[in-house]
Design a protein around this motif. Structure first.
Motif, short mmCIF file in Angstrom:
data_model
loop_
_atom_site.label_atom_id
_atom_site.label_comp_id
_atom_site.label_asym_id
_atom_site.label_seq_id
_atom_site.Cartn_x
_atom_site.Cartn_y
_atom_site.Cartn_z
N PHE A 22 0.87 -1.53 -0.13
CA PHE A 22 0.08 -0.14 0.12
C PHE A 22 1.26 1.48 -0.15
O PHE A 22 0.68 1.92 -0.81
N PHE A 23 2.12 1.53 0.75
CA PHE A 23 2.58 2.30 0.92
C PHE A 23 3.82 2.80 0.20
O PHE A 23 3.46 3.91 -0.74
N ALA A 24 4.28 2.05 -0.20
CA ALA A 24 5.08 1.44 -1.45
C ALA A 24 4.57 2.03 -3.08
O ALA A 24 5.07 3.06 -3.39
N SER A 25 3.27 1.62 -2.84
CA SER A 25 2.13 1.85 -4.35
C SER A 25 1.99 3.74 -4.14
O SER A 25 1.86 4.07 -4.63
N MET A 219 -9.44 11.72 -16.01
CA MET A 219 -8.55 11.03 -17.55
C MET A 219 -7.02 11.50 -17.24
O MET A 219 -6.67 10.38 -17.60
N ALA A 220 -6.90 11.62 -15.80
CA ALA A 220 -4.95 11.88 -15.74
C ALA A 220 -5.26 10.06 -15.39
O ALA A 220 -4.31 9.97 -14.99
N THR A 221 -6.32 9.86 -14.53
CA THR A 221 -5.70 8.33 -13.41
C THR A 221 -5.83 7.95 -15.57
O THR A 221 -4.86 7.05 -15.13
N ARG A 244 -2.20 3.45 -4.57
CA ARG A 244 -2.63 4.09 -6.46
C ARG A 244 -3.61 4.84 -6.03
O ARG A 244 -3.99 5.62 -6.42
N ILE A 245 -5.15 3.86 -6.14
CA ILE A 245 -6.38 5.10 -5.32
C ILE A 245 -6.36 6.65 -4.72
O ILE A 245 -6.56 6.84 -4.53
N VAL A 289 -14.40 7.91 -8.13
CA VAL A 289 -13.66 8.57 -9.59
C VAL A 289 -12.02 8.48 -9.88
O VAL A 289 -12.29 7.28 -10.65
N ALA A 290 -10.92 7.68 -8.79
CA ALA A 290 -9.87 7.56 -9.20
C ALA A 290 -10.32 6.31 -9.78
O ALA A 290 -9.22 5.72 -10.10
N THR A 291 -10.91 5.24 -8.40
CA THR A 291 -10.99 4.16 -9.09
C THR A 291 -12.15 3.99 -10.53
O THR A 291 -11.05 3.04 -11.31
N LEU A 292 -12.46 4.25 -10.69
CA LEU A 292 -13.00 4.43 -12.41
C LEU A 292 -12.15 4.28 -13.29
O LEU A 292 -11.50 3.73 -14.26
#
Length: 396
Positions: A22-25, A219-221, A244-245, A289-292
């Motif tokens: 988790f933290f590394a990502s 779009m950025a994600t 990441r999310i 939204v980030a997950t999408l």
């Protein structure tokens, strides 16, 4: 001799980096965001620029001094009074025409937004107690201006009509203050709630801000995931995807705080009625939204394709959200499909919390919908992650 058995990547695949926690990502995602100029521009710079310049055209809030025409065929004291009251209205900027054809040509030339025709014999009909009326014609192709044309002329004619009614009552022996009070048997008092200036910017900008937050993050994600896919760095563990999310959501959350705490303040929009609820909303909206965006980026597989496809989706998403047009008036198919888009529950929930001061329990449906969408997107992301996992084969 025993058969030789070797494991290697499928054709075209490259070795995958070890899955991160988790933290590394989380920190790797932040590093990749800030070392990619395109992602920084889309995720951070673009929404800040929108916060400054998108509300700018609506800075006057209320449309005033709409150019209109008046055709006075009566040329009486009453008609001149109507013209005088219309000219004094802050909503209208009047101009006289000799005939109706000239006024029509002015509309066609886009010189005026509408006109009023005072018919011949108006004063005579009023004094004799006969039915009398004036005609107001507006350009229905421009709804906002047409509304101002109608309301401006309506107020002017209504004021003059009330004065005529009072004079008739006084002439019949009524006491003047009583006649004035009876001119409107049921007084009408209109009090606008939540948007007291009735400004267009205060109506549209808070809603569009949620679209801006969604589309820039989306779009950025998707672009970032597409870049990782091209570099064969997209694979990671479940906790890695959560890292990441979370990283992408954190950046978008800060931009959302910029809108709630500064942009709306700068433009004097109604705001901060339930700030805690608004912040809780962002904490749920941004991860959804980030997950999408991760799901779409893993699906598109190319950096440029994300921009090419998603850039055209903003207007359709806004129109089916139920904010600019009643949702129950949409086609049945769209009423179902729209609930798979985060902005459908998000726009109304945000406006109700930040602008109207609704409690969290009153907008619980929006919170539940966003939570359900996040769960759905994450489940699909995990399925796509499994489906796109590098396949290995054994050669004997």
């Amino acid at each position: 001799m025993p058969p030789l058995s070797t494991n290697h990547n499928a054709k075209g695949a490259q070795p995958q980096p070890p899955a991160q926690g988790f933290f590394a990502s989380f920190f790797q995602t932040l590093t990749d965001v800030f070392t990619d100029k395109g992602i920084v521009l889309m995720l951070i710079v673009a929404p800040i620029i929108y916060g400054f310049f998108y509300p700018w055209p609506y800075s006057s809030e209320v449309v005033n001094h709409v150019p209109v025409g008046i055709v006075d065929k009566d040329n009486s004291d009453l008609s001149r009074t109507i013209v005088r009251y219309a000219s004094a209205s802050p909503q209208l900027d009047t101009r006289r025409f000799l005939d109706e054809q000239s006024a029509k040509e002015a509309i066609w030339a886009d010189e005026i937004a509408g006109y009023m025709v005072i018919p011949s014999g108006l004063e005579q009909n009023v004094l004799s107690g006969k039915a009398a009326s004036v005609s107001v014609l507006g350009n229905g192709g421009y709804f906002l201006l047409n509304k101002n044309v109608q309301m401006g002329f309506l107020k002017a004619v209504s004021t003059v009509s009330a004065g005529v009614k009072i004079k008739k009552s006084v002439a019949q022996g009524a006491y003047a203050p009583t006649a004035a009070q009876n001119a409107q048997a049921v007084p009408l008092q209109i009090v606008p709630l939540y948007n007291q200036t009735e400004g267009y910017g205060a109506y549209v900008v808070p809603a569009v801000s949620i679209i801006i937050l969604q589309q820039t993050l989306l779009m950025a994600t998707a672009m970032l995931i597409g870049t990782w896919y091209e570099q064969r760095r997209h694979q990671t563990s479940i906790s890695g995807w959560l890292g990441r999310i979370t990283a992408l959501s954190t950046l978008s959350f800060l931009i959302g705080c910029f809108y709630y705490g500064w942009a709306f303040e700068l433009h004097h929009y109604p705001r901060g009625q339930n700030m805690l609820g608004s912040l809780l909303f962002l904490l749920l909206f941004c991860p959804a939204v980030a997950t999408l965006g991760c799901l779409l980026g893993l699906w598109f597989r190319q950096r440029e394709r994300s921009m090419q496809i998603l850039i055209f989706s903003s207007l359709p998403m806004f129109f089916v959200s139920g904010y600019p047009w009643p949702a129950d008036q949409l086609p049945t198919f769209l009423q179902i499909v729209r609930w798979f888009i985060p902005t459908t529950p998000a726009i109304n929930t945000s406006v109700q919390l930040n602008q109207m001061g609704a409690s969290i329990s009153q907008v619980a449906t929006g919170f539940y919908a966003l939570a359900a969408l996040w769960a759905l997107y994450f489940a699909l992301l995990m399925w796509l992650r499994w489906y796109n996992a590098p396949k290995r084969r054994q050669i004997s």
